[in-house]
Design a protein around this motif. Structure first.
Motif, PDB file in Angstrom:
ATOM      1  N   ALA A  24       0.832  -1.211   0.000  1.00  0.00           N
ATOM      2  CA  ALA A  24       0.000   0.000   0.000  1.00  0.00           C
ATOM      3  C   ALA A  24       0.864   1.259   0.000  1.00  0.00           C
ATOM      4  N   ALA A  25       1.966   1.239   0.755  1.00  0.00           N
ATOM      5  CA  ALA A  25       2.882   2.391   0.769  1.00  0.00           C
ATOM      6  C   ALA A  25       3.520   2.574  -0.602  1.00  0.00           C
ATOM      7  N   ASN A  26       3.907   1.476  -1.242  1.00  0.00           N
ATOM      8  CA  ASN A  26       4.472   1.546  -2.597  1.00  0.00           C
ATOM      9  C   ASN A  26       3.429   2.084  -3.578  1.00  0.00           C
ATOM     10  N   LEU A  27       2.212   1.601  -3.445  1.00  0.00           N
ATOM     11  CA  LEU A  27       1.125   2.025  -4.322  1.00  0.00           C
ATOM     12  C   LEU A  27       0.875   3.525  -4.188  1.00  0.00           C
ATOM     13  N   ILE A  62      -1.245  15.591   7.173  1.00  0.00           N
ATOM     14  CA  ILE A  62      -0.780  14.970   5.934  1.00  0.00           C
ATOM     15  C   ILE A  62      -0.647  13.461   6.080  1.00  0.00           C
ATOM     16  N   THR A  63      -0.034  12.987   7.175  1.00  0.00           N
ATOM     17  CA  THR A  63       0.135  11.538   7.318  1.00  0.00           C
ATOM     18  C   THR A  63      -1.216  10.833   7.453  1.00  0.00           C
ATOM     19  N   ALA A  64      -2.153  11.440   8.163  1.00  0.00           N
ATOM     20  CA  ALA A  64      -3.482  10.831   8.291  1.00  0.00           C
ATOM     21  C   ALA A  64      -4.167  10.765   6.922  1.00  0.00           C
ATOM     22  N   ALA A  65      -4.080  11.849   6.159  1.00  0.00           N
ATOM     23  CA  ALA A  65      -4.716  11.877   4.836  1.00  0.00           C
ATOM     24  C   ALA A  65      -4.050  10.870   3.896  1.00  0.00           C
ATOM     25  N   LEU A  66      -2.722  10.798   3.921  1.00  0.00           N
ATOM     26  CA  LEU A  66      -2.021   9.868   3.035  1.00  0.00           C
ATOM     27  C   LEU A  66      -2.271   8.413   3.427  1.00  0.00           C
ATOM     28  N   ALA A  67      -2.357   8.140   4.710  1.00  0.00           N
ATOM     29  CA  ALA A  67      -2.646   6.769   5.148  1.00  0.00           C
ATOM     30  C   ALA A  67      -4.042   6.354   4.687  1.00  0.00           C
ATOM     31  N   ARG A  68      -5.008   7.274   4.777  1.00  0.00           N
ATOM     32  CA  ARG A  68      -6.363   6.977   4.274  1.00  0.00           C
ATOM     33  C   ARG A  68      -6.332   6.754   2.760  1.00  0.00           C
ATOM     34  N   GLN A  69      -5.555   7.591   2.077  1.00  0.00           N
ATOM     35  CA  GLN A  69      -5.433   7.464   0.630  1.00  0.00           C
ATOM     36  C   GLN A  69      -4.824   6.116   0.247  1.00  0.00           C
ATOM     37  N   ALA A  70      -3.811   5.679   0.989  1.00  0.00           N
ATOM     38  CA  ALA A  70      -3.174   4.389   0.713  1.00  0.00           C
ATOM     39  C   ALA A  70      -4.193   3.264   0.867  1.00  0.00           C
TER      40      ALA A  70
END
Length: 192
Positions: free
Chosen positions: A53-56, A97-105
């Motif tokens: 998911a992080a790679n994606l 930002i980290t919360a938004a990116l984690a949700r996006q992942a």
């Protein structure tokens, strides 16, 4: 065929397709007479759900990844300069930002047919924190080839940045006295 091209291909695949494709590429390299490349390909490890998911996220949202890495650079600079005001401001941005990116992942993984449980979601968040805190970890994440999630370093998480420095211990005369044994038993009986 070279190792970088194969690694890019493999780490862009859903985890369920990784092993069969890796083995096929290793066999192709071996048939082409490049045993060394075949061995390097065989050593590539299937990513965990969180690493995938992080790679994606990096592959699908490169601009967001760049912004996170820039924020990490700014945070490391403020940390080095001991700039408390800037650290507080950047820490607030980090949380958002980290919360938004984690949700996006998580959303990207689900759209790609995967599922991230709560533990994997936490590992994605830790990977993002690691990318913020450590330049080398940031480069590893930005390459989009993680096989395991990155661990956030101790001392540079959002909680550590926002935390106040430890206070010295109060002198014994100012420390609260423990309740006498009889008072503690009475409090337990009364549910306090």
């Amino acid at each position: 065929m070279d190792l970088d091209a194969v690694a890019d291909e493999l780490y862009g695949l859903p985890p369920g397709e990784f092993t069969a494709t890796r083995d096929a590429r290793a066999q192709q390299a071996r048939k082409a007479g490049d045993r060394e490349l075949a061995e390097h390909i065989r050593k590539l490890r299937r990513p965990t759900a969180a690493a995938w998911a992080a790679n994606l996220l990096v592959r699908e949202e490169p601009e967001e990844a760049r912004l996170l890495l820039e924020l990490g650079e700014a945070m490391r600079g403020a940390h080095r300069d001991l700039d408390g005001g800037q650290l507080r401001e950047l820490s607030a941005r980090q949380r958002q930002i980290t919360a938004a990116l984690a949700r996006q992942a998580r959303e990207l993984a689900e759209r790609a047919g995967g599922h991230l449980g709560d533990d994997a979601q936490r590992e994605v968040t830790e990977t993002l924190h690691a990318a913020l805190a450590d330049e080398e970890a940031g480069r590893a994440w930005a390459a989009g080839r993680l096989s395991r999630p990155l661990a956030a370093p101790v001392g540079f998480t959002e909680e550590a940045v926002a935390a106040a420095p430890p206070r010295p211990a109060a002198p014994p005369s100012l420390r609260p006295r423990p309740k006498p044994r009889r008072a503690r038993r009475r409090a337990r009986r009364n549910g306090n």
